[in-house]
Design a protein around this motif. Sequence first.
Motif, PDB file in Angstrom:
ATOM      1  N   ARG A 150       0.834  -1.200   0.000  1.00 53.41           N
ATOM      2  CA  ARG A 150       0.000   0.000   0.000  1.00 53.41           C
ATOM      3  C   ARG A 150       0.876   1.261   0.000  1.00 53.41           C
ATOM      4  NH1 ARG A 150      -4.863   1.294   4.271  1.00 53.41           N
ATOM      5  NH2 ARG A 150      -5.189   3.466   3.702  1.00 53.41           N
ATOM      6  N   GLY A 151       1.928   1.238   0.793  1.00 52.41           N
ATOM      7  CA  GLY A 151       2.841   2.387   0.860  1.00 52.41           C
ATOM      8  C   GLY A 151       3.498   2.662  -0.494  1.00 52.41           C
ATOM      9  N   ALA A 152       3.869   1.601  -1.203  1.00 54.78           N
ATOM     10  CA  ALA A 152       4.507   1.778  -2.513  1.00 54.78           C
ATOM     11  C   ALA A 152       3.527   2.418  -3.494  1.00 54.78           C
ATOM     12  CB  ALA A 152       4.994   0.428  -3.044  1.00 54.78           C
ATOM     13  N   ILE A 153       2.280   1.944  -3.492  1.00 56.85           N
ATOM     14  CA  ILE A 153       1.284   2.521  -4.412  1.00 56.85           C
ATOM     15  C   ILE A 153       1.004   3.971  -4.029  1.00 56.85           C
ATOM     16  CG2 ILE A 153      -1.097   2.351  -5.270  1.00 56.85           C
ATOM     17  CD1 ILE A 153      -0.913  -0.683  -4.849  1.00 56.85           C
ATOM     18  N   GLU A 154       0.885   4.237  -2.734  1.00 54.68           N
ATOM     19  CA  GLU A 154       0.642   5.621  -2.287  1.00 54.68           C
ATOM     20  C   GLU A 154       1.796   6.525  -2.698  1.00 54.68           C
ATOM     21  OE1 GLU A 154      -0.174   4.998   1.917  1.00 54.68           O
ATOM     22  OE2 GLU A 154      -2.325   5.321   1.557  1.00 54.68           O
ATOM     23  N   GLY A 155       3.013   5.999  -2.597  1.00 56.16           N
ATOM     24  CA  GLY A 155       4.185   6.789  -2.982  1.00 56.16           C
ATOM     25  C   GLY A 155       4.125   7.175  -4.454  1.00 56.16           C
ATOM     26  N   LEU A 209      -4.429   6.139   0.224  1.00 55.70           N
ATOM     27  CA  LEU A 209      -5.501   5.262  -0.239  1.00 55.70           C
ATOM     28  C   LEU A 209      -6.540   5.167   0.865  1.00 55.70           C
ATOM     29  CD1 LEU A 209      -3.218   2.535  -1.843  1.00 55.70           C
ATOM     30  CD2 LEU A 209      -4.492   4.330  -3.028  1.00 55.70           C
ATOM     31  N   SER A 210      -7.779   5.363   0.491  1.00 55.78           N
ATOM     32  CA  SER A 210      -8.847   5.481   1.477  1.00 55.78           C
ATOM     33  C   SER A 210      -9.443   4.116   1.823  1.00 55.78           C
ATOM     34  CB  SER A 210      -9.937   6.398   0.914  1.00 55.78           C
ATOM     35  OG  SER A 210     -11.108   6.266   1.676  1.00 55.78           O
ATOM     36  N   ALA A 211      -9.494   3.831   3.114  1.00 56.68           N
ATOM     37  CA  ALA A 211     -10.027   2.543   3.573  1.00 56.68           C
ATOM     38  C   ALA A 211     -11.496   2.371   3.200  1.00 56.68           C
ATOM     39  CB  ALA A 211      -9.857   2.408   5.083  1.00 56.68           C
ATOM     40  N   PRO A 223      -6.297  -6.726  -0.538  1.00 53.08           N
ATOM     41  CA  PRO A 223      -7.077  -5.498  -0.726  1.00 53.08           C
ATOM     42  C   PRO A 223      -6.779  -4.840  -2.073  1.00 53.08           C
ATOM     43  CG  PRO A 223      -5.568  -5.310   1.179  1.00 53.08           C
ATOM     44  CD  PRO A 223      -5.266  -6.602   0.512  1.00 53.08           C
ATOM     45  N   THR A 224      -7.793  -4.211  -2.657  1.00 55.41           N
ATOM     46  CA  THR A 224      -7.590  -3.372  -3.848  1.00 55.41           C
ATOM     47  C   THR A 224      -8.226  -2.021  -3.550  1.00 55.41           C
ATOM     48  OG1 THR A 224      -7.929  -3.148  -6.240  1.00 55.41           O
ATOM     49  CG2 THR A 224      -9.650  -4.338  -5.036  1.00 55.41           C
ATOM     50  N   TRP A 225      -7.409  -0.949  -3.633  1.00 50.78           N
ATOM     51  CA  TRP A 225      -7.882   0.384  -3.288  1.00 50.78           C
ATOM     52  C   TRP A 225      -8.253   1.156  -4.550  1.00 50.78           C
ATOM     53  CZ3 TRP A 225      -3.920  -1.788  -0.294  1.00 50.78           C
ATOM     54  CH2 TRP A 225      -4.178  -1.850   1.086  1.00 50.78           C
ATOM     55  N   ALA A 226      -9.395   1.808  -4.534  1.00 48.60           N
ATOM     56  CA  ALA A 226      -9.849   2.558  -5.709  1.00 48.60           C
ATOM     57  C   ALA A 226      -9.102   3.889  -5.822  1.00 48.60           C
ATOM     58  CB  ALA A 226     -11.348   2.802  -5.623  1.00 48.60           C
ATOM     59  N   VAL A 227      -8.647   4.197  -7.028  1.00 50.92           N
ATOM     60  CA  VAL A 227      -7.995   5.481  -7.321  1.00 50.92           C
ATOM     61  C   VAL A 227      -8.463   5.974  -8.689  1.00 50.92           C
ATOM     62  CG1 VAL A 227      -5.896   5.360  -5.905  1.00 50.92           C
ATOM     63  CG2 VAL A 227      -5.987   4.134  -8.064  1.00 50.92           C
ATOM     64  N   PRO A 228      -8.459   7.279  -8.913  1.00 49.21           N
ATOM     65  CA  PRO A 228      -8.851   7.795 -10.226  1.00 49.21           C
ATOM     66  C   PRO A 228      -7.867   7.359 -11.319  1.00 49.21           C
ATOM     67  CG  PRO A 228      -8.870   9.538  -8.555  1.00 49.21           C
ATOM     68  CD  PRO A 228      -8.190   8.354  -7.937  1.00 49.21           C
TER      69      PRO A 228
END
Lengths: 335, 335
Positions: free
Chosen positions: B167-172, B178-180, B191-196
């Motif tokens: 998650r940290g790598a994707i956020e970076g 990334l919103s829970a 987990p798969t986090w939604a992003v635009p």
Amino acid sequence: MSNPVLVEVVRGGLVESRHRGAVAVVDADGASVLALGDVARPVYPRSAVKPLQALPLIESGAAERYGFGDQEIALACASHGGEPAHVEVANRMLARAGLDASALECGAHWPSHQASTQALARSGGAPSALHNNCSGKHAGFVCLACAAGADHHGYVKAEHVVQREVRGAIEGLAGASLSADQCGIDGCSIPTWAVPLTTLAHAFAKFGTGQGLGLERGKAAARIRAACAAQPYFVAGTGRFCTEIMKLFGARVLVKTGAEGVFCGALPELGLGVALKCDDGATRAAEVAMAGIIARFLPMSDEERAAFDRFLRPALRNWNGIEVGGLRAAEALSQ
Amino acid sequence: MSNPVLVEVVRGGLVESRHRGAVAVVDADGASVLALGDVARPVYPRSAVKPLQALPLIESGAAERYGFGDQEIALACASHGGEPAHVEVANRMLARAGLDASALECGAHWPSHQASTQALARSGGAPSALHNNCSGKHAGFVCLACAAGADHHGYVKAEHVVQREVRGAIEGLAGASLSADQCGIDGCSIPTWAVPLTTLAHAFAKFGTGQGLGLERGKAAARIRAACAAQPYFVAGTGRFCTEIMKLFGARVLVKTGAEGVFCGALPELGLGVALKCDDGATRAAEVAMAGIIARFLPMSDEERAAFDRFLRPALRNWNGIEVGGLRAAEALSQ
């Protein structure tokens, strides 16, 4: 103008995917009962008209001549899973005309029923044309040719007497001629003519009620409906939408899937025909949309409604069996 | 507002089906180069971010510690077909950490590569977690845990150190948290986090160029890109879009498919990242849409263009091998 969203795919609280499409519900007089989206645009009905394509098999007397019962007639209307019992009945139909799988011109593919594919591979086998999901329809076509004393070779071609008869039956129910410039080739190599959803829905309302068909055609339609209601396993297969819905509702509902997101159906007691297409061609969405239409129109007992819920709101499970989301009819469908 | 039609399916001269969606092409500075449809709506990237999810495996030194080469690193980024060579490499990765398939928490499924499923059934076998299309990524996760001295059990959970690192790598790369409350569970249980799409495309532009990543992360991204370019068979498999495109263009194109119609990619020489989603979740359309974007931006030789055409305009053939239609990028994509 885009068609409305008919079905939503939900995961983790978000709508992950959306399926748009059009739906026509029409009565046997041709009056529109529900129209969502562009119901006037011609669509290829694909396998959704197999019950109509089976009419000449009955009307010609071929089914009677070869001693076809409910299983054979249901299989003539089927997009089946290629399970052993489906293969056996298709083979039996051909044998009645003194032929075998070599007469089929639909091509071969592995069974869509996964366990049957695995069992076939495990036994060292390979798929034949009998495993093709359309083999029952094609066996019926071959028998129709033979009963008429025609050469069955080339029965998939538009100019062959078989396809001329099939085209005539659809035109009769549709109340319109089918245009050669809106004709595609189906997965099993026969012609598929594009027609508007309203026309398809009207044809199914007539097919479901017999209204306006004349005595002979009305009897043939009733024979086909009865066969599908009695042997729904032979219309699709284990766990499949068409089979399970007709097991649940019997003769009260006739439903038939087609490739590229088409679904047709009849609700005889209500005098209604249904035709829908998901724009994107998705079967998963066409099934939920058809379930939404059934839920909207067909009276159900509490028990039926409970049993029906898994078709209206199918769950999505991942490879560990965890429920991660689901499909649902969108607002346009559920009112 | 509905998203534009990105891909059309043609049969017999008519458009039979239509796939809508959104596409973002963004440069490494975050400037939009192309935006079609709603590119601000959060979408689950699913497996399309596997190359980003592999960053901690490299950055932590785990890949080096276990002696992973191009095949192992490519497989850690893969949605593979479960072919024997894929299974072998996933197994080898686990063995380097002294473990076996029982450590995988992705669940089992039959290989998506049909010939491998048939061969497995023929040999009397059954699928294990090694055949899961995500087994390489999961083997990487297990190795990441082991190299860090952590208990690998439960590595699929959001609170496990492995998923916190991922998650940290994707956020970076995304430059956003990334919103829970926009988190789903993927097919393989992580987990798969939604992003635009714009954020995803920007992340891939940075991943493809190293720009703004810092020395260590930039080196890790380059290592992953090089592995995928060198061993594209291990990113997907025989005949698959990602594999064939990377075989054709080498390090000039990184593409990665995700479930539900998502596709991400990088065009490093142009400094561009790409992210797209077909609204309806269709892979067939996401592939043609990605091909349309590549055709629009990437300079190609005549030879490359000729070889590429079958991805841009794939033919539809029926069970007899007859060409009955095809897919094509719609006007919005092809300009």
